[in-house]
Design a protein around this motif. Structure first.
Motif: not given
Length: 136
Positions: A81-86
């Motif tokens: 999965h990818e977080d808010e910062e990529g």
């Protein structure tokens, strides 16, 4: 811990096929060797310590032997999965097993099935001692 196969009439078609493909007998009581999150390791009728889906069994005795230990670990998942910062994170799945202390080494049963002398001897000693204590 002791279990027996569920009555096949209580199972859906998927589990009926699983049960039919095992080397386990109906009405026979099996002693659990190891407990995993989704599986029990049981010595089947061919004297092989195989992992079986927990959902095909009925628990007769839930007690865990005193010589067992609890092991908790994480396994890599194929999912990320990818977080808010990529940043991409790999997901982990929580795993556990409850096992006799003598089997508490990484990949014990992998080595056993590869016929490593040490693991085969440890397993055979464990089963011999368990059978002797059950006959007392």
């Amino acid at each position: 811990m002791k279990v027996k196969l569920k009555n096949i009439d209580e199972c859906d078609e998927f589990y009926k096929k699983i049960i039919e493909g095992t080397a386990l007998s109906h009405k026979k009581i099996y002693e659990i060797i190891e407990i995993h999150r989704e599986y029990y390791r049981i010595e089947n009728d061919n004297k092989e310590p195989i992992l079986y889906d927990k959902r095909i069994f009925e628990i007769l005795d839930p007690s865990i032997p005193k010589d067992c230990i609890y092991q908790f670990y994480f396994e890599d998942s194929d999912e990320t999965h990818e977080d808010e910062e990529g940043f991409i994170w790999r997901n982990f799945e929580e795993e556990y097993n409850i096992t006799p202390k003598c089997f508490a080494q990484r990949a014990f049963f992998d080595f056993y099935f590869d016929k490593h002398e040490e693991q085969v001897a440890i397993y055979n000693d464990y089963i011999r001692e368990r059978n002797m204590s059950n006959n007392e």
